[in-house]
Design an enzyme around this catalytic site. Structure first.
Site, mmCIF file in Angstrom:
data_model
loop_
_atom_site.group_PDB
_atom_site.id
_atom_site.type_symbol
_atom_site.label_atom_id
_atom_site.label_comp_id
_atom_site.label_asym_id
_atom_site.label_seq_id
_atom_site.Cartn_x
_atom_site.Cartn_y
_atom_site.Cartn_z
ATOM 1 N N CYS A 9 0.832 -1.205 0.000
ATOM 2 C CA CYS A 9 0.000 0.000 0.000
ATOM 3 C C CYS A 9 0.873 1.264 0.000
ATOM 4 O O CYS A 9 1.715 1.465 0.882
ATOM 5 C CB CYS A 9 -0.914 -0.023 1.225
ATOM 6 N N CYS A 12 0.465 3.354 3.175
ATOM 7 C CA CYS A 12 1.149 2.735 4.330
ATOM 8 C C CYS A 12 2.642 3.049 4.249
ATOM 9 O O CYS A 12 3.285 3.300 5.275
ATOM 10 C CB CYS A 12 0.923 1.227 4.363
ATOM 11 N N ASP A 35 -1.092 16.309 -1.814
ATOM 12 C CA ASP A 35 -1.391 15.400 -2.922
ATOM 13 C C ASP A 35 -0.382 15.617 -4.043
ATOM 14 O O ASP A 35 0.022 16.746 -4.332
ATOM 15 C CB ASP A 35 -2.816 15.648 -3.433
ATOM 16 N N HIS A 51 -4.030 0.733 8.323
ATOM 17 C CA HIS A 51 -4.570 0.441 6.996
ATOM 18 C C HIS A 51 -6.048 0.070 7.074
ATOM 19 O O HIS A 51 -6.408 -0.966 7.611
ATOM 20 C CB HIS A 51 -3.787 -0.692 6.323
ATOM 21 N N ASN A 93 -13.422 9.503 -1.982
ATOM 22 C CA ASN A 93 -13.784 8.655 -3.107
ATOM 23 C C ASN A 93 -13.779 7.219 -2.603
ATOM 24 O O ASN A 93 -12.774 6.765 -2.052
ATOM 25 C CB ASN A 93 -12.778 8.815 -4.249
ATOM 26 N N HIS A 104 -6.397 2.848 0.389
ATOM 27 C CA HIS A 104 -6.131 3.150 1.796
ATOM 28 C C HIS A 104 -6.981 4.383 2.084
ATOM 29 O O HIS A 104 -6.801 5.419 1.413
ATOM 30 C CB HIS A 104 -4.632 3.420 2.001
ATOM 31 N N HIS A 106 -8.679 7.646 2.642
ATOM 32 C CA HIS A 106 -8.120 9.001 2.665
ATOM 33 C C HIS A 106 -9.203 10.011 2.333
ATOM 34 O O HIS A 106 -10.141 9.726 1.595
ATOM 35 C CB HIS A 106 -6.951 9.140 1.676
ATOM 36 N N HIS A 108 -9.662 13.871 0.821
ATOM 37 C CA HIS A 108 -9.049 15.003 0.116
ATOM 38 C C HIS A 108 -9.564 16.285 0.771
ATOM 39 O O HIS A 108 -10.778 16.468 0.900
ATOM 40 C CB HIS A 108 -9.475 15.033 -1.354
HETATM 41 P P1 DGP Z 1 -8.237 8.743 -4.992
HETATM 42 O O1 DGP Z 1 -8.467 8.867 -6.452
HETATM 43 O O2 DGP Z 1 -9.373 9.362 -4.175
HETATM 44 O O3 DGP Z 1 -7.917 7.332 -4.565
HETATM 45 O O4 DGP Z 1 -7.009 9.671 -4.659
HETATM 46 C C1 DGP Z 1 -5.701 9.245 -4.611
HETATM 47 C C2 DGP Z 1 -4.847 10.485 -4.600
HETATM 48 O O5 DGP Z 1 -3.549 10.111 -4.149
HETATM 49 C C3 DGP Z 1 -4.647 11.168 -5.941
HETATM 50 O O6 DGP Z 1 -5.161 12.496 -5.860
HETATM 51 C C4 DGP Z 1 -3.148 11.197 -6.168
HETATM 52 C C5 DGP Z 1 -2.594 10.888 -4.812
HETATM 53 N N1 DGP Z 1 -1.373 10.104 -4.803
HETATM 54 C C6 DGP Z 1 -1.172 8.901 -5.390
HETATM 55 N N2 DGP Z 1 0.069 8.453 -5.143
HETATM 56 C C7 DGP Z 1 0.656 9.386 -4.344
HETATM 57 C C8 DGP Z 1 1.940 9.483 -3.745
HETATM 58 O O7 DGP Z 1 2.798 8.610 -3.858
HETATM 59 N N3 DGP Z 1 2.182 10.601 -2.994
HETATM 60 C C9 DGP Z 1 1.244 11.574 -2.818
HETATM 61 N N4 DGP Z 1 1.573 12.620 -2.071
HETATM 62 N N5 DGP Z 1 0.026 11.508 -3.372
HETATM 63 C C10 DGP Z 1 -0.252 10.438 -4.128
#
Ligand code: DGP
Length: 120
Positions: A9, A12, A35, A51, A93, A104, A106, A108
């Protein structure tokens, strides 16, 4: 929770420090970081350190209720820290239709511009 699930993950790994992130807020239960693909002038993710795959996996256990209550109570603290005095949007989402890409839990937190509605 399966061992392999947490091992592979991304979030994680961000929580453990294996993958670097631009941290905004951290305490014993949650982590907030910027993000990678910001959709607004301010776009951070707030995650529980343990997790949980998605909001759909949240249970009515004391542990989950306390954790999610704590996370929600910290949103205004983080928003204030980020200077979002004119409001913001909190988004989760969930699952395939919700277009969740990282499995995982989260949230926004987006701000710094007026948001559109309805969401796409
Ligand atoms: P979702 O589509 O709701 O699962 O959003 C996942 C978000 O995670 C997306 O906006 C991009 C962000 N993201 C993906 N990988 C990474 C990463 O390695 N680092 C950071 N900071 N954000 C990431």
């Amino acid at each position: 929770m399966h061992f392999m699930e947490t091992q592979n993950c991304i979030f994680c790994k961000i929580v453990s420090g294996e993958i670097p992130s631009d941290k905004v807020y951290e305490d014993a239960e949650i982590l907030c970081f910027r993000d990678l693909e910001p959709q607004a002038p301010t776009h951070v993710l707030i995650v529980p350190k343990i997790h949980i795959a998605s909001l759909d996996e949240v249970e009515e256990s004391k542990e989950h209720k306390e954790l999610l209550g704590h996370l929600m109570a910290k949103v205004s603290v983080i928003a204030a820290q980020l200077g979002l005095s004119n409001g913001y949007r909190l988004v989760n989402n969930c699952g395939e239709d919700g277009m969740q890409s990282v499995k995982h839990l989260h949230f926004h937190l987006l701000g710094g511009r007026a948001m559109g509605w309805p969401p796409g």
